[in-house]
Enzyme design. Structure first.
Site: not given
Ligand code: ITT
Length: 197
Positions: A76-77, A175, A180
């Site tokens: 989940d981000s 990337k 994250h």
């Protein structure tokens, strides 16, 4: 290791494969009745709580032998903008679908402080053990849309130390080294390889 990734976002799947497959893991999508299943998202301001809830739901959809023999991945981000007190945060997906990049640029149009961060929480269930890792990528919201790579907010997200490039202007591997999700997956693969760390 065979990893079943419970996500409806094909770009997240691509990024996880980009990171985990060179390490020898096989990442496949969770498919139920021919498609990625829907999850009930709990009303929570914490990514961690949302990710753990999705992980439990995914396990309940699998057979006992899949749960025994595979690892089940959920991630989940979200994008958290400092001057908007963390908005859109856990609502990133919904906000992207409703007001989109133009809406965020409009909200930020008078704002000089443009710091923000992407956060990711990754949950892997493996042989009854839950491994949770996190990743953060600091950056700034740009003034304009730049590039068409990546997904979601990437064309307006400029990570720190990126020589002025947005995530939307980078290759997947560029990337992945900064993101994250890349950091969270790196911590996860280290936790799998060295379980005592
Ligand atoms: P799931 O099926 O895995 O839940 P999702 O896209 O709905 O897929 P989330 O609920 O975790 O995923 O929402 C994350 C949202 O945050 C995503 O839809 C984007 O709008 C944004 N986001 C997260 N990581 C991103 C990234 O690396 N690049 C661009 N946008 C990102």
């Amino acid at each position: 290791m065979r990893i079943i990734f419970a996500t409806g976002n094909s770009k997240k799947l691509d990024e996880a494969r980009e990171y985990l497959e060179p390490l020898g893991h096989n990442v496949e999508l969770l498919i139920i009745d021919g498609q990625p299943p829907d999850f009930i998202e709990p009303q929570s301001s914490e990514l961690m709580e949302v990710a753990i809830s999705k992980s439990k739901q995914a396990i309940n959809m699998l057979s006992e032998s899949e749960v025994m023999n595979c690892a089940i991945l959920v991630e989940d981000s979200g994008l958290f903008i400092d001057s908007l007190n963390g908005f859109p945060g856990v609502y990133s997906s919904y906000v992207f679908e409703t007001i989109g990049l133009d809406g965020i640029l409009k909200l930020m149009s008078e704002e000089r402080k443009r710091h923000c961060e992407y956060r990711a929480v990754t949950v892997l269930m493996m042989n009854g053990t839950r491994i949770v890792t996190t990743g953060v990528c600091r950056g700034k919201i740009g003034e304009n849309i730049c590039g068409d790579g990546g997904f979601g907010y990437d064309p307006i997200f400029f990570p720190d130390d990126s020589n002025g490039l947005s995530f939307g202007q980078m290759s997947k591997s560029q990337k992945s080294t900064l993101s994250h999700r890349g950091k969270s997956l790196k911590a996860l693969s280290e936790a799998i390889t060295h379980p005592s760390m």
